[in-house]
Design a protein around this motif. Structure first.
Motif, mmCIF file in Angstrom:
data_model
loop_
_atom_site.group_PDB
_atom_site.id
_atom_site.type_symbol
_atom_site.label_atom_id
_atom_site.label_comp_id
_atom_site.label_asym_id
_atom_site.label_seq_id
_atom_site.Cartn_x
_atom_site.Cartn_y
_atom_site.Cartn_z
ATOM 1 N N ARG A 1 0.824 -1.205 0.000
ATOM 2 C CA ARG A 1 0.000 0.000 0.000
ATOM 3 C C ARG A 1 0.863 1.261 0.000
ATOM 4 N NH1 ARG A 1 -2.091 -3.757 3.487
ATOM 5 N NH2 ARG A 1 -4.181 -4.513 3.035
ATOM 6 N N PHE A 2 2.175 1.081 0.045
ATOM 7 C CA PHE A 2 3.100 2.205 0.093
ATOM 8 C C PHE A 2 3.786 2.415 -1.250
ATOM 9 C CE2 PHE A 2 2.930 0.944 4.562
ATOM 10 C CZ PHE A 2 2.834 2.172 5.205
ATOM 11 N N ARG A 3 4.043 3.672 -1.571
ATOM 12 C CA ARG A 3 4.955 4.022 -2.659
ATOM 13 C C ARG A 3 5.583 5.375 -2.324
ATOM 14 N NH1 ARG A 3 3.176 7.732 -6.484
ATOM 15 N NH2 ARG A 3 0.943 8.241 -6.447
ATOM 16 N N VAL A 4 6.770 5.573 -2.830
ATOM 17 C CA VAL A 4 7.520 6.798 -2.539
ATOM 18 C C VAL A 4 7.361 7.775 -3.689
ATOM 19 C CG1 VAL A 4 9.816 7.748 -2.098
ATOM 20 C CG2 VAL A 4 9.171 5.541 -1.117
ATOM 21 N N ASP A 5 7.114 9.033 -3.343
ATOM 22 C CA ASP A 5 7.021 10.102 -4.339
ATOM 23 C C ASP A 5 7.794 11.304 -3.786
ATOM 24 O OD1 ASP A 5 6.432 11.860 -6.328
ATOM 25 O OD2 ASP A 5 4.288 12.013 -5.907
ATOM 26 N N GLY A 6 9.066 11.402 -4.158
ATOM 27 C CA GLY A 6 9.917 12.478 -3.636
ATOM 28 C C GLY A 6 10.120 12.352 -2.142
ATOM 29 N N LEU B 1 6.058 0.065 6.509
ATOM 30 C CA LEU B 1 6.343 1.461 6.866
ATOM 31 C C LEU B 1 7.750 1.594 7.420
ATOM 32 C CD1 LEU B 1 5.578 4.420 7.497
ATOM 33 C CD2 LEU B 1 4.572 3.598 9.647
ATOM 34 N N ARG B 2 8.090 0.709 8.320
ATOM 35 C CA ARG B 2 9.417 0.770 8.946
ATOM 36 C C ARG B 2 10.526 0.610 7.907
ATOM 37 N NH1 ARG B 2 8.441 -2.646 12.736
ATOM 38 N NH2 ARG B 2 8.126 -1.201 14.467
ATOM 39 N N THR C 1 9.627 13.065 4.528
ATOM 40 C CA THR C 1 9.243 14.037 5.559
ATOM 41 C C THR C 1 7.762 13.975 5.904
ATOM 42 O OG1 THR C 1 8.831 15.766 3.890
ATOM 43 C CG2 THR C 1 11.057 15.648 4.850
ATOM 44 N N ALA C 2 6.973 13.249 5.077
ATOM 45 C CA ALA C 2 5.526 13.209 5.316
ATOM 46 C C ALA C 2 4.945 11.893 4.812
ATOM 47 C CB ALA C 2 4.827 14.377 4.619
ATOM 48 N N VAL C 3 3.864 11.473 5.455
ATOM 49 C CA VAL C 3 3.110 10.308 5.021
ATOM 50 C C VAL C 3 1.758 10.797 4.504
ATOM 51 C CG1 VAL C 3 2.055 8.116 5.690
ATOM 52 C CG2 VAL C 3 4.254 8.807 6.691
#
Length: 215
Positions: free
Chosen positions: A32-37, A61-62, A72-74
């Motif tokens: 359910r996670f992906r990184v965007d910047g 998440l960890r 810096t933000a979720v």
């Protein structure tokens, strides 16, 4: 079937199964996670099937935060899920001193995660939904049948006693969690006014007044 054919089938069938098992192990679980910047996006729509917050999300998440130091933000889009995994996700977000941002919707136990943000914001058109804890009759019956022996319950009345204590503890933890992150007491109390099948969606002004939104 001749012996040679049987042996060949056994070999190739076993080899095929070994190959399938290896592929399954090498294929990462849907996340359910992906990184965007600098944002770590948590979006239940990134997977199919069961979309509830669960313990696998805690480890995901960890690992993401260990790997991607720039976060810096979720960013949250979630209809909620299990309470204790959500609480652990909140603890991690708080420890990393991250902001939280609602993209589309953040409901039920997702609000526990949201509350952990240093700064808490929401997209225009987004919504945040609260309700009382809810456990349907079928779920309670199943839990009783699965745990009666291990918990030494002699009758459903023993379950009722345990459930009464457990619910009060969870409500206390939830309110304490909200208050510890600067959410106003009167707002925190309002978050448990609606039954589980009837969510309360405060306006942006109400969320700001209660300090659920910090901007």
């Amino acid at each position: 079937m001749g012996l040679g054919i049987a042996l060949a089938c056994g070999f190739f069938c076993t080899t095929a199964q070994m190959y399938e098992d290896a592929v399954a192990r090498a294929t990462p679980e849907p996340s359910r996670f992906r990184v965007d910047g600098t944002a770590l996006i948590y979006d239940e729509n990134l997977v199919q099937g069961d979309t509830e917050i669960e313990w696998a999300d805690v480890e995901d998440l960890r690992e993401n935060l260990k790997t991607h130091k720039q976060i810096t933000a979720v960013h949250l889009t979630s209809g909620g899920g299990y309470y204790y995994p959500a609480l652990e996700m909140a603890r991690i977000i708080s420890d990393y001193e991250l902001d939280t941002h609602v993209v589309d919707y953040c409901e039920s136990s997702c609000t526990v995660v949201m509350a952990a943000g240093v700064n808490r914001t929401m997209e225009r058109g987004g919504k945040v939904g609260f309700h009382q804890y809810y456990w349907g009759a079928d779920g309670i019956e199943g839990y009783y049948e699965d745990n009666q022996e291990s918990k030494d319950w002699e009758s459903p009345f023993d379950l009722a006693e345990w459930l009464y204590d457990d619910t009060q503890q969870e409500v206390y933890e939830r309110l304490t969690h909200f208050l510890s992150h600067g959410i106003k007491a009167e707002f925190a109390i309002e978050t448990i006014r609606n039954r589980g099948d009837d969510l309360w969606y405060p306006t942006r002004e109400e969320l700001r007044a209660g300090n659920m939104l910090t901007e």
